[in-house]
Design an enzyme around this catalytic site. Structure first.
Site, PDB file in Angstrom:
ATOM      1  N   ASN A   1       0.709  -1.157  -0.119  1.00  0.00           N
ATOM      2  CA  ASN A   1      -0.110   0.018   0.147  1.00  0.00           C
ATOM      3  C   ASN A   1       1.052   1.336   0.040  1.00  0.00           C
ATOM      4  OD1 ASN A   1       0.638  -1.083   2.698  1.00  0.00           O
ATOM      5  ND2 ASN A   1      -0.485   0.808   3.541  1.00  0.00           N
TER       6      ASN A   1
ATOM      7  N   THR B   1     -25.692  -8.700  12.356  1.00  0.00           N
ATOM      8  CA  THR B   1     -26.478  -8.410  11.287  1.00  0.00           C
ATOM      9  C   THR B   1     -25.639  -7.925  10.333  1.00  0.00           C
ATOM     10  OG1 THR B   1     -28.245  -7.998  12.616  1.00  0.00           O
ATOM     11  CG2 THR B   1     -28.486  -7.073  10.434  1.00  0.00           C
TER      12      THR B   1
ATOM     13  N   CYS C   1      -3.603   4.457   7.046  1.00  0.00           N
ATOM     14  CA  CYS C   1      -4.121   3.435   8.181  1.00  0.00           C
ATOM     15  C   CYS C   1      -3.093   3.563   9.277  1.00  0.00           C
ATOM     16  CB  CYS C   1      -4.513   2.231   7.918  1.00  0.00           C
ATOM     17  SG  CYS C   1      -5.790   2.099   6.687  1.00  0.00           S
TER      18      CYS C   1
END
Lengths: 381, 381
Positions: B147, B235, B321
């Site tokens: 990256n 969910t 990040c």
């Protein structure tokens, strides 16, 4: 038009929240951890969302952590809170599967799991719960509102009693069916940890929140870029988080109106159902206005659910999140008589429901239940 | 208009994906785990998305698991793959922080961590990597595309070599900067585990994917309703997942066009920069067309980045990040000479970039670098 009465399972995203989701998807899509000024603006928007949520729930921004949903929040609370290698964990029998199964996982790691009884209407049996707390209790889990019956537990009182028996016990309440549906001030409740999810209150799926009281130590389950003060690494779902702040704000604003409406909806349904026999309301006192759990004698809840679909009416049977398991732990825990135990349906309201829809639901419920019973009778002859 | 060249950090959501997100937010918002027919349709849509993604990546639907993002996928891979209590883990020095820090966590649990060197252009030093694999190696992590420099590692060959030294070693490649940006067929690569994220390819933030080869055992980090075959309860962020399938499809369709465009963009930038001295392209061979890492002598990358913002140009400095950490592990790992090491910027393209934008970037880069150097010279006098 669909008449949706399964708002405990999930909800339609609010249009105001949707505008936020779209805005951060195609305009302010910048990564809040990147170095540009645009990214810093996004990071600032996240900070504002955190402050707004904290403010609405009576706590500090530094105590609010964003996660990918209720399940992850529950798991961080249960699996991340322990500071000693052994001890016992007291958990109510009706916890959501995210809490219950995380606790079970700890059982397989050597902790003693103590499961507290439930009253017949789905409330935690507080006496039994407290009797299980002792000097070796490292964690106590007592959900705020039962996702199955709507029973509202007295979290403030349970928390105070647990702490007075053992002030080192970490206390956790799952507030997934509470926030935005009943008044919630986490500081007032006093718990160490508290969780909720966005998609239950007209926010996006894929976002949740965990409150961690200042001074309570908690470990992360995932590691990486150090987002969320290291507790929950990974690029933030920015739109979802800022949308959650909006969803909490909207829900709190509407709380009184919703409550009055939903209480009336329940009354309308009770009046309708007065015309037939063999049904019960599983929780009538200290119950969330948003949830109405009903049991019909000699009727299968799932068949009833599908019959109602013929009229574009959607209700639930129990927790959507544990629908892969055959029988609800709750049905067992509250000791429903066998002829009632298969006929449970859960009706859960939202602001999008109307009185006309509720009347339609009431009419069709009676029609379908009568029809199903006739068919069964026919089969017996 | 913003000229966005930080598409490794995150990307704008595609309009086709946005339509899907909106559709599942306000129309098909049903919980796929609930019992209604509407929910079953949603569950079916999820199954189709899973099949489509599997098909595009050359694997089976049963091997595809959805998560909340690249970081969670990486963590499940690293923390969930281990079947023995001890052994060593071989990891390249340039892994994303989600992999690197998860591996470090294992180090604190008694596993031996062996960090393999990196070549000066950011590729993994394969010889060094393989020399560290032995009969006690339980996990080997080698990212597909860096990256930071865009270096593309020969995952197929590394995987085969690792397996030939120890066929019990679980192999994992982080493909977050590969999927949708270079051709990826996971079966061809041969690894046991492979991860990627939606928001890097014009999908929503908050969704990721983990490939787990049939027969490879993996444990979950969270527990609950048993979604994703128990590996990742909670969910599902349905719109995000179905949007991811669309994003993968769109990216693969456009791969050739993008590659040709991006190769040309790099050439245009090189031609521009030929007018000034004291810069280098950190990775020139076996590199992703989407990433161009540049170092400028005696210039601070972050200052350059903010100067470019004056022209509404956004570039990156390194991994978004890990921007909370002061120095890039990569800069250390590739051994950049000190006068270059602070002047790194990362340019990363997307389909929304145009040739005119790239020319503007080239012009402004020269202008800003010259200006910064003049200022520095002035300060020295």
């Amino acid at each position: 038009m669909i008449h949706y009465f399964d708002n405990c399972a999930t909800t339609r995203v609010d249009d105001d929240v949707l505008r936020i989701l779209n805005d951060y998807a195609v305009e302010k899509y910048y990564n809040p951890s990147a170095r540009s000024t645009f990214s810093m603006h996004v990071a600032n928007d996240l900070a504002v969302a955190r402050e707004n949520i904290a403010d609405k729930l009576g706590v500090s921004a530094g105590e609010i952590y964003f996660t990918s949903g209720g399940t992850e929040s529950d798991n961080i609370a249960v699996l991340g809170a322990l500071r000693s290698k052994r001890g016992n964990i007291v958990v109510s029998a009706i916890e959501h599967s995210a809490v219950f199964n995380a606790v079970k996982e700890l059982g397989s790691k050597g902790y003693e799991i103590r499961i507290a009884n439930t009253l017949t209407d789905g409330h935690i049996d507080v006496e039994d719960f407290l009797s299980k707390v002792d000097e070796y209790t490292v964690l106590a889990c007592f959900m705020h509102v039962s996702n199955e019956t709507g029973a509202v537990n007295d979290v403030k009182s349970i928390n105070a009693s647990v702490k007075s028996k053992n002030n080192k016990t970490v206390t956790f309440s799952d507030g997934v069916q509470a926030v935005g549906k009943i008044p919630v001030n986490i500081r007032y409740l006093g718990v160490d940890l508290y969780s909720f999810a966005s998609h239950k209150i007209h926010g996006s799926k894929g976002v949740g929140c965990l409150f961690v009281k200042n001074g309570v130590k908690i470990s992360s389950l995932v590691f990486g870029g150090g987002q969320e003060k290291g507790l929950r690494s990974g690029t933030e779902y920015v739109g979802g988080i800022i949308g959650l702040a909006k969803a909490v704000e909207l829900a709190q604003k509407r709380l009184e109106v919703n409550t009055a409406d939903f209480v009336n909806y329940k009354k309308v349904l009770r009046d309708c159902l007065a015309g037939i026999d063999g049904w019960r309301e599983n929780c009538k006192n200290d119950v969330s206005p948003a949830i109405m759990s009903l049991s019909f004698q000699n009727v299968k809840g799932e068949v009833l659910l599908h019959m109602l679909e013929n009229y574009d009416i959607i209700v639930g049977t129990g927790s959507a999140c544990s629908s892969k398991n055959k029988q609800s732990r709750l049905v067992k825990a509250i000791g429903l008589e066998s002829e009632f135990s298969e006929g449970v349906i859960r009706i859960s309201f939202s602001k999008y429901n109307t009185l006309d829809e509720v009347k339609l639901l009431g009419d069709k419920l009676i029609y379908c239940v009568n029809d199903l019973r006739k068919t069964m009778l026919g089969q017996k002859i």
